[in-house]
Motif scaffolding. Structure first.
Motif, PDB file in Angstrom:
ATOM      1  N   ASP A  20       0.819  -1.159   0.053  1.00  0.00           N
ATOM      2  CA  ASP A  20      -0.126  -0.194   0.087  1.00  0.00           C
ATOM      3  C   ASP A  20       1.130   1.463   0.071  1.00  0.00           C
ATOM      4  O   ASP A  20       1.354   1.499   1.171  1.00  0.00           O
ATOM      5  CB  ASP A  20      -0.924   0.170   1.244  1.00  0.00           C
ATOM      6  CG  ASP A  20      -1.965   1.031   1.321  1.00  0.00           C
ATOM      7  OD1 ASP A  20      -2.265   1.643   0.400  1.00  0.00           O
ATOM      8  OD2 ASP A  20      -2.570   1.197   2.330  1.00  0.00           O
ATOM      9  N   ASP A  21       0.828   1.976  -1.011  1.00  0.00           N
ATOM     10  CA  ASP A  21       1.726   3.214  -1.304  1.00  0.00           C
ATOM     11  C   ASP A  21       3.196   3.131  -0.695  1.00  0.00           C
ATOM     12  O   ASP A  21       3.471   4.057   0.220  1.00  0.00           O
ATOM     13  CB  ASP A  21       0.852   4.106  -0.395  1.00  0.00           C
ATOM     14  CG  ASP A  21       1.253   5.793  -1.085  1.00  0.00           C
ATOM     15  OD1 ASP A  21       1.854   5.859  -2.058  1.00  0.00           O
ATOM     16  OD2 ASP A  21       1.103   6.508  -0.072  1.00  0.00           O
ATOM     17  N   VAL A  22       4.060   2.492  -1.237  1.00  0.00           N
ATOM     18  CA  VAL A  22       5.347   2.149  -0.821  1.00  0.00           C
ATOM     19  C   VAL A  22       6.355   2.945  -1.932  1.00  0.00           C
ATOM     20  O   VAL A  22       6.135   2.531  -3.134  1.00  0.00           O
ATOM     21  CB  VAL A  22       5.626   0.600  -0.741  1.00  0.00           C
ATOM     22  CG1 VAL A  22       7.207   0.533  -0.605  1.00  0.00           C
ATOM     23  CG2 VAL A  22       4.861   0.032   0.548  1.00  0.00           C
ATOM     24  N   GLY A  39       4.013 -11.861   6.033  1.00  0.00           N
ATOM     25  CA  GLY A  39       2.898 -11.420   5.561  1.00  0.00           C
ATOM     26  C   GLY A  39       2.829  -9.865   5.351  1.00  0.00           C
ATOM     27  O   GLY A  39       1.809  -9.247   5.013  1.00  0.00           O
ATOM     28  N   ALA A  40       3.975  -8.962   5.587  1.00  0.00           N
ATOM     29  CA  ALA A  40       3.965  -7.798   5.527  1.00  0.00           C
ATOM     30  C   ALA A  40       4.040  -7.062   4.197  1.00  0.00           C
ATOM     31  O   ALA A  40       3.637  -5.941   3.732  1.00  0.00           O
ATOM     32  CB  ALA A  40       5.185  -7.292   6.180  1.00  0.00           C
ATOM     33  N   GLY A  41       4.320  -7.939   3.088  1.00  0.00           N
ATOM     34  CA  GLY A  41       4.360  -7.462   1.745  1.00  0.00           C
ATOM     35  C   GLY A  41       5.707  -7.647   1.247  1.00  0.00           C
ATOM     36  O   GLY A  41       5.807  -6.908   0.106  1.00  0.00           O
ATOM     37  N   LYS A  42       6.657  -8.107   1.834  1.00  0.00           N
ATOM     38  CA  LYS A  42       8.114  -7.743   1.260  1.00  0.00           C
ATOM     39  C   LYS A  42       8.350  -8.818  -0.025  1.00  0.00           C
ATOM     40  O   LYS A  42       8.870  -7.860  -0.859  1.00  0.00           O
ATOM     41  CB  LYS A  42       9.117  -8.588   2.419  1.00  0.00           C
ATOM     42  CG  LYS A  42       8.812  -7.739   3.903  1.00  0.00           C
ATOM     43  CD  LYS A  42       9.765  -8.599   4.739  1.00  0.00           C
ATOM     44  CE  LYS A  42       9.594 -10.082   5.012  1.00  0.00           C
ATOM     45  NZ  LYS A  42       8.539 -10.345   5.738  1.00  0.00           N
ATOM     46  N   VAL A 199      17.953  -0.182   5.838  1.00  0.00           N
ATOM     47  CA  VAL A 199      16.806  -0.901   5.949  1.00  0.00           C
ATOM     48  C   VAL A 199      15.389  -0.211   5.510  1.00  0.00           C
ATOM     49  O   VAL A 199      15.233   0.876   6.144  1.00  0.00           O
ATOM     50  CB  VAL A 199      17.042  -1.301   7.347  1.00  0.00           C
ATOM     51  CG1 VAL A 199      15.861  -2.517   7.513  1.00  0.00           C
ATOM     52  CG2 VAL A 199      18.280  -2.008   7.585  1.00  0.00           C
ATOM     53  N   ALA A 200      14.695  -0.791   5.039  1.00  0.00           N
ATOM     54  CA  ALA A 200      13.215  -0.340   5.020  1.00  0.00           C
ATOM     55  C   ALA A 200      12.399  -1.517   5.581  1.00  0.00           C
ATOM     56  O   ALA A 200      12.428  -2.526   5.669  1.00  0.00           O
ATOM     57  CB  ALA A 200      12.670  -0.437   3.334  1.00  0.00           C
ATOM     58  N   VAL A 201      11.597  -0.657   6.731  1.00  0.00           N
ATOM     59  CA  VAL A 201      10.962  -1.537   7.483  1.00  0.00           C
ATOM     60  C   VAL A 201       9.182  -1.516   7.022  1.00  0.00           C
ATOM     61  O   VAL A 201       8.770  -0.445   6.786  1.00  0.00           O
ATOM     62  CB  VAL A 201      10.986  -1.301   9.128  1.00  0.00           C
ATOM     63  CG1 VAL A 201       9.832  -2.009   9.780  1.00  0.00           C
ATOM     64  CG2 VAL A 201      12.092  -1.193   9.484  1.00  0.00           C
ATOM     65  N   VAL A 202       8.768  -2.685   6.567  1.00  0.00           N
ATOM     66  CA  VAL A 202       7.295  -2.898   6.216  1.00  0.00           C
ATOM     67  C   VAL A 202       6.325  -3.510   7.067  1.00  0.00           C
ATOM     68  O   VAL A 202       7.047  -4.246   7.607  1.00  0.00           O
ATOM     69  CB  VAL A 202       7.471  -3.653   4.742  1.00  0.00           C
ATOM     70  CG1 VAL A 202       6.178  -3.671   4.105  1.00  0.00           C
ATOM     71  CG2 VAL A 202       8.543  -2.876   3.779  1.00  0.00           C
ATOM     72  N   ASP A 203       5.407  -3.005   7.239  1.00  0.00           N
ATOM     73  CA  ASP A 203       4.366  -3.609   8.300  1.00  0.00           C
ATOM     74  C   ASP A 203       2.961  -3.435   7.663  1.00  0.00           C
ATOM     75  O   ASP A 203       2.602  -2.112   7.110  1.00  0.00           O
ATOM     76  CB  ASP A 203       4.581  -2.950   9.569  1.00  0.00           C
ATOM     77  CG  ASP A 203       3.693  -3.940  10.673  1.00  0.00           C
ATOM     78  OD1 ASP A 203       3.429  -4.984  10.309  1.00  0.00           O
ATOM     79  OD2 ASP A 203       3.328  -3.314  11.252  1.00  0.00           O
ATOM     80  N   GLY A 204       2.195  -4.381   7.450  1.00  0.00           N
ATOM     81  CA  GLY A 204       0.916  -4.432   6.913  1.00  0.00           C
ATOM     82  C   GLY A 204       0.811  -3.712   5.512  1.00  0.00           C
ATOM     83  O   GLY A 204      -0.100  -2.877   5.211  1.00  0.00           O
TER      84      GLY A 204
END
Ligand SMILES: Nc1ncnc2c1ncn2[C@@H]1O[C@H](COP(=O)(O)OP(=O)(O)OP(=O)(O)O)[C@@H](O)[C@H]1O
Ligand SMILES: [Mg+2]
Lengths: 301, 254
Positions: A20-22, A39-42, A199-204
């Motif tokens: 979502d909008d990364v 499941g974060a979308g990585k 580092v890019a931290v992705v969540d949800g």
């Protein structure tokens, strides 16, 4: 010029919004990490970037190419280790390398590649008979078979033993020194901390932070923890120090949380009071603490 | 080109190491040929037998009839079973994704599979001809080139059908079930099991339009010295186009 530019990337699976909008850029020669819980979308993100999945929104440029329309050109120049994939069960290691090299415009030396990833002894073993770690090494090796300018490694060290992990890290650093840009998806905090420049931290499906590992920690102003033991009953004066946020005590074991130079201040104060504990130590916040603070949950181990 | 060669070599290696596929694809048609030829014999007296107003054995002995027809069965078995099972398995296990991510184009995989199918068909046909000859004194192919051309066109047609099956069937398990069902249905109505002359009219007409019946005639005619069958070759080519174009399109789009 950036090697990768991702702008407002969005990807949905039916009603589930996976990414979502990364937005992020990857610079030439850097090791760029993508960190996030299950499941974060990585995987979705890096596979969109490689042109293996079609995004629903946003723009992506990789090495000046559009992965959705110029995927074939792009794949000649990138290497890729996928999270879930396989080879035909009866295909042997050396044959797999030979097959993939045949489709590479600039293939590397096959024997050297096998040697580098410690696969010489397995060269005539069938894919189905390899151990998990051996398969992983084969997939990493295959990612480099076409002398890529940019590699994507999704779960680089999954299934590797501690020694193989360290060696893999060293090899990745070496490859980076050769000028290759590396995008690394990982679950392992130590991997992100030791290997990644940023580092890019992705969540949800959302990007929640993007910085160097140290920058992530510093930006959150997470407390350090100072620990020591003493028989001295009254330590209330320590809590008066401005940098000390909290102090807990169980019998002789004292734990102090605080920001900034808390260790030095606590130490000098202790010495001034004639207390010289032998076990004085500090735990600085780690990427893991930053990750927990950012995503509010523990990561899969 | 080097990619195509590497892929073809790989597919040959894998085929060799997968004994089951060899057994089924070659042994089943061979066994059925042996059985049917043993049951109906190799007597010239049967050559002109008529039923339902049709020559039952096309004017040759039953053994000659089956030796040629069973060569066509090999092609159908590869196209309807080996190919979709292999490709659906590749998709299911993530092998297709692995290939795609490493610049191994689907067309190289398809070309390798077709080459393998053709080579297996040719080799199987040779075995079929020799075994039938030794066991039942059947005629060897009179026009080997004609037979080879029929097998080539048949391999392309059944290759296209198999590829189409592989794109619509998602798992190798269902490919096994569906492939087996299609294969046996075709085998029963295409003159490869009972001769088409003995089938009820409706079934005969349906069977006659299906690709295996065309391939049987396309192989039998040059084998038995009736000349090439242009109409059947054209029908097979039409099947190749009708199944192959959407199959390639779907396969590429994945
Ligand atoms: N092909 C797909 N079809 C439907 N949903 C999918 C598909 N791939 C992923 N998803 C969903 O999208 C979300 C993101 O998945 P993704 O694989 O990108 O996560 P990830 O961050 O790589 O996770 P992990 O750490 O477990 O590998 C998940 O909720 C997942 O269930
Ligand atoms: Mg993943």
């Amino acid at each position: 010029m950036s090697v990768i530019t991702v702008d407002h990337l969005r990807k949905t699976y039916r009603r589930l919004v996976a990414v979502d909008d990364v937005s992020f850029d990857v610079e030439p020669g850097e090791i760029f990490g993508i960190l996030g819980p299950n499941g974060a979308g990585k995987t979705t993100t890096v596979e969109c970037v490689q042109g293996l999945r079609r995004p629903d929104g946003g723009t992506i440029r990789v090495l000046g190419l559009d992965p959705t329309t110029q995927a074939a050109q792009l794949r000649q120049r990138i290497g890729s280790q996928l999270q879930d994939s396989a080879l035909p069960g009866r295909l042997r290691v050396a044959e797999a390398v030979e097959l993939f090299a045949a489709f590479a415009r600039r293939p590397v030396d096959r024997d050297e590649l096998l040697a580098r990833w410690h696969l010489e002894e397995q060269r005539s073993k069938a894919f189905d008979s390899l151990s998990g770690g051996q398969r992983q090494r084969l997939f990493i090796a295959l990612a480099f078979v076409n002398s890529p300018e940019l590699v994507f490694l999704d779960e680089l060290t999954q299934g590797l033993d501690p020694q193989a992990r360290r060696e893999t890290w060293d090899l990745i650093r070496e490859i980076r020194h050769g000028g290759t840009t590396v995008v690394l998806v990982t679950h392992f905090m130590d991997e992100a901390e030791h290997l990644c420049d940023r580092v890019a931290v992705v969540d949800g499906g959302r990007l929640v932070a993007l910085d160097s590992p140290q920058g992530l920690i510093d930006g959150l102003e997470l407390p350090s923890v100072v620990r020591f033991s003493t028989a001295e009953p009254d330590l209330a004066w320590l809590e008066k120090l401005e940098e000390v946020e909290s102090m807990t005590r169980r019998r002789d074991a004292v734990e102090i949380r605080g920001a900034g130079p808390v260790l030095a201040l606590v130490a000098s104060e202790l010495v001034a009071h004639g207390i010289v504990p032998r076990d004085l130590r500090v735990d600085r916040p780690t990427v893991e603490d930053a990750f927990l603070a950012l995503t509010g949950r523990a990561i899969r181990r | 080109m080097s990619g195509y060669l590497a892929m073809t070599r790989t597919e040959f290696r894998l085929f060799r190491r997968e004994p089951f596929s060899v057994v089924f694809v070659l042994a089943f048609p061979l066994m059925m040929m042996m059985l049917l030829a043993a049951v109906f014999g190799n007597n010239q007296a049967d050559a002109h037998k008529i039923q339902n107003g049709l020559l039952v054995w096309r004017g040759v002995t039953p053994a000659d009839y089956y030796a040629a027809a069973s060569a066509a069965v090999i092609v159908a078995a590869i196209g309807l079973m080996t190919l979709p099972i292999t490709l659906a398995g590749y998709r299911e296990r993530g092998i297709l994704r692995r290939f795609k991510a490493s610049s191994v184009p689907p067309r190289a995989l398809i070309a390798g599979q077709l080459t393998l199918a053709l080579a297996t068909s040719l080799a199987g046909t040779l075995v079929m001809a020799v075994v039938a000859r030794l066991a039942y004194h059947t005629t060897l192919p009179k026009d080997a080139l004609g037979v080879a051309v029929a097998l080539l066109v048949g391999a392309v047609a059944f290759g296209a059908i198999g590829l189409l099956l592989a794109t619509v069937i998602r798992t190798s398990r269902s490919a096994q079930g569906i492939g087996l069902l299609l294969f046996f249905s075709l085998w029963l109505v295409s003159g490869t099991a009972p001769p088409r002359a003995v089938l009820p009219t409706g079934l005969r007409d349906v069977g006659g339009a299906l690709p295996l019946a065309h391939l049987v005639t396309a192989v039998q005619n040059p084998w038995l010295g009736f000349g090439w069958s242009g109409a059947d070759l054209a029908a097979l080519a039409a099947y190749a186009v009708v199944a192959g174009v959407p199959a390639l399109w779907l396969f590429h789009g994945e």
